[in-house]
Design an enzyme around this catalytic site. Sequence first.
Site, PDB file in Angstrom:
ATOM      1  N   MET A  30       0.844  -1.199   0.000  1.00  0.00           N
ATOM      2  CA  MET A  30       0.000   0.000   0.000  1.00  0.00           C
ATOM      3  C   MET A  30       0.881   1.253   0.000  1.00  0.00           C
ATOM      4  SD  MET A  30      -3.422  -0.855   2.076  1.00  0.00           S
ATOM      5  CE  MET A  30      -2.831  -0.546   3.718  1.00  0.00           C
ATOM      6  N   GLY A  31       2.161   1.091  -0.362  1.00  0.00           N
ATOM      7  CA  GLY A  31       3.057   2.245  -0.407  1.00  0.00           C
ATOM      8  C   GLY A  31       3.529   2.654   0.973  1.00  0.00           C
ATOM      9  N   LEU A  33       6.634   3.074   1.640  1.00  0.00           N
ATOM     10  CA  LEU A  33       7.568   1.948   1.691  1.00  0.00           C
ATOM     11  C   LEU A  33       8.654   2.151   2.740  1.00  0.00           C
ATOM     12  CD1 LEU A  33       7.933   1.240  -2.137  1.00  0.00           C
ATOM     13  CD2 LEU A  33       6.309   0.239  -0.509  1.00  0.00           C
ATOM     14  N   HIS A  37       9.243  -3.532   3.477  1.00  0.00           N
ATOM     15  CA  HIS A  37       8.904  -3.736   2.062  1.00  0.00           C
ATOM     16  C   HIS A  37      10.165  -4.033   1.244  1.00  0.00           C
ATOM     17  CE1 HIS A  37       5.555  -0.832   3.301  1.00  0.00           C
ATOM     18  NE2 HIS A  37       4.890  -1.902   2.905  1.00  0.00           N
ATOM     19  N   GLY A 147       4.657 -10.483   3.903  1.00  0.00           N
ATOM     20  CA  GLY A 147       5.430 -10.412   5.144  1.00  0.00           C
ATOM     21  C   GLY A 147       4.765 -11.189   6.279  1.00  0.00           C
ATOM     22  N   GLN A 148       5.605 -11.825   7.078  1.00  0.00           N
ATOM     23  CA  GLN A 148       5.129 -12.516   8.287  1.00  0.00           C
ATOM     24  C   GLN A 148       4.528 -11.516   9.277  1.00  0.00           C
ATOM     25  OE1 GLN A 148       4.836 -15.667   9.076  1.00  0.00           O
ATOM     26  NE2 GLN A 148       4.290 -15.323  11.224  1.00  0.00           N
ATOM     27  N   ASP A 150       2.235  -9.501   8.861  1.00  0.00           N
ATOM     28  CA  ASP A 150       0.777  -9.633   8.777  1.00  0.00           C
ATOM     29  C   ASP A 150       0.460 -11.127   8.647  1.00  0.00           C
ATOM     30  OD1 ASP A 150      -0.184  -6.668   8.435  1.00  0.00           O
ATOM     31  OD2 ASP A 150       1.584  -6.899   7.184  1.00  0.00           O
ATOM     32  N   VAL A 176      10.643  -7.583   9.610  1.00  0.00           N
ATOM     33  CA  VAL A 176      11.782  -6.690   9.833  1.00  0.00           C
ATOM     34  C   VAL A 176      11.424  -5.762  11.000  1.00  0.00           C
ATOM     35  CG1 VAL A 176      13.220  -4.880   8.815  1.00  0.00           C
ATOM     36  CG2 VAL A 176      12.452  -6.813   7.418  1.00  0.00           C
ATOM     37  N   SER A 186       4.190   1.036   8.149  1.00  0.00           N
ATOM     38  CA  SER A 186       3.853   2.373   7.630  1.00  0.00           C
ATOM     39  C   SER A 186       3.087   3.155   8.685  1.00  0.00           C
ATOM     40  CB  SER A 186       2.994   2.253   6.367  1.00  0.00           C
ATOM     41  OG  SER A 186       3.618   1.404   5.433  1.00  0.00           O
TER      42      SER A 186
END
Length: 283
Positions: A30-31, A33, A37, A147-148, A150, A176, A186
């Site tokens: 969703m940007g 970044l 990401h 990504g883990q 989520d 991360v 974000s």
Amino acid sequence: MEVAETIQSIRSLIKVARDSGKNIGLVPTMGALHIGHISLIEAARKKCDYVVVSIFVNPTQFVPGEDFDKYPRPFEADLDICQKAGVDAVFAPAPEQMYPAENITWVNVEKLTEPLCGQFRPGHFRGVTTVCTKLFNIVAPDIAFFGQKDAQQAIVIRRMVADLNMPLEIVICPTVREQNGLAVSSRNKYLTEQQKKDAANIYKSLQKCHQMIDAGVKNTSEIIAEMSKILQQIPSIEIEYINIVDAETLRNIDHIVGRVLTAVAVRIGPARLIDNILVDAAE
Ligand code: AMP
């Protein structure tokens, strides 16, 4: 790096890549970044010849009253990050590209979307699975990277792909974190410096869980009570949930066995933050 704003233009770029024998990797975002990401982009570059990043703040996954309007959209900075990370194409459609008319067709994964965030964000996962299906149909990637961070989303997408025989592989990359353990997000942009420091307790609570399981504690209520104490040290925290669930079915468990997912959702100031860890309990 190419930037495509329409479905037709990303499809043409991908056709050229595919015709020259390249395999395609997709990183849906969703940007806004960040290094989380970038880690997905790096994983994609290792496995794929042509890497597409989609940047789309998907309206259908926001529940009424959530932060859709104020979600950060630093588009130029995002393009710069993609360029530096070696992305081949950015797909950044306007909402009207993705939803030209009222959306009346949905993809819905049952059961796995009910617990955890599903209880608090009704309709959220339906929006996620629908937009990912659309992105998979538009980009036709060989591999998509999630990504883990989520965890529930990743599990839901993987199940959707399996159940609907979608011809792609899903790769899930590790979370991360900031140096203090806070999962990069974000939405951390909504936090003050003090709140970011406080939010480190989220990961501390997850580490406590890990330690207790390693020490042989089996009773999940006992672990959740300890985690709760650590979280409550944060002034003004609102705990949405602390759950220990089976890592595959996401069903709540009373007694730790096998692989478990411990997931936390809290509100600190204006931000809703989630984090999780996977733990393999010794027999
Ligand atoms: P978002 O832009 O927040 O929708 O996230 C896009 C993708 O990046 C999702 O697959 C997320 O799980 C993943 N992601 C977000 N934050 C992190 C992080 N800290 N570590 C790893 N992956 C992440």
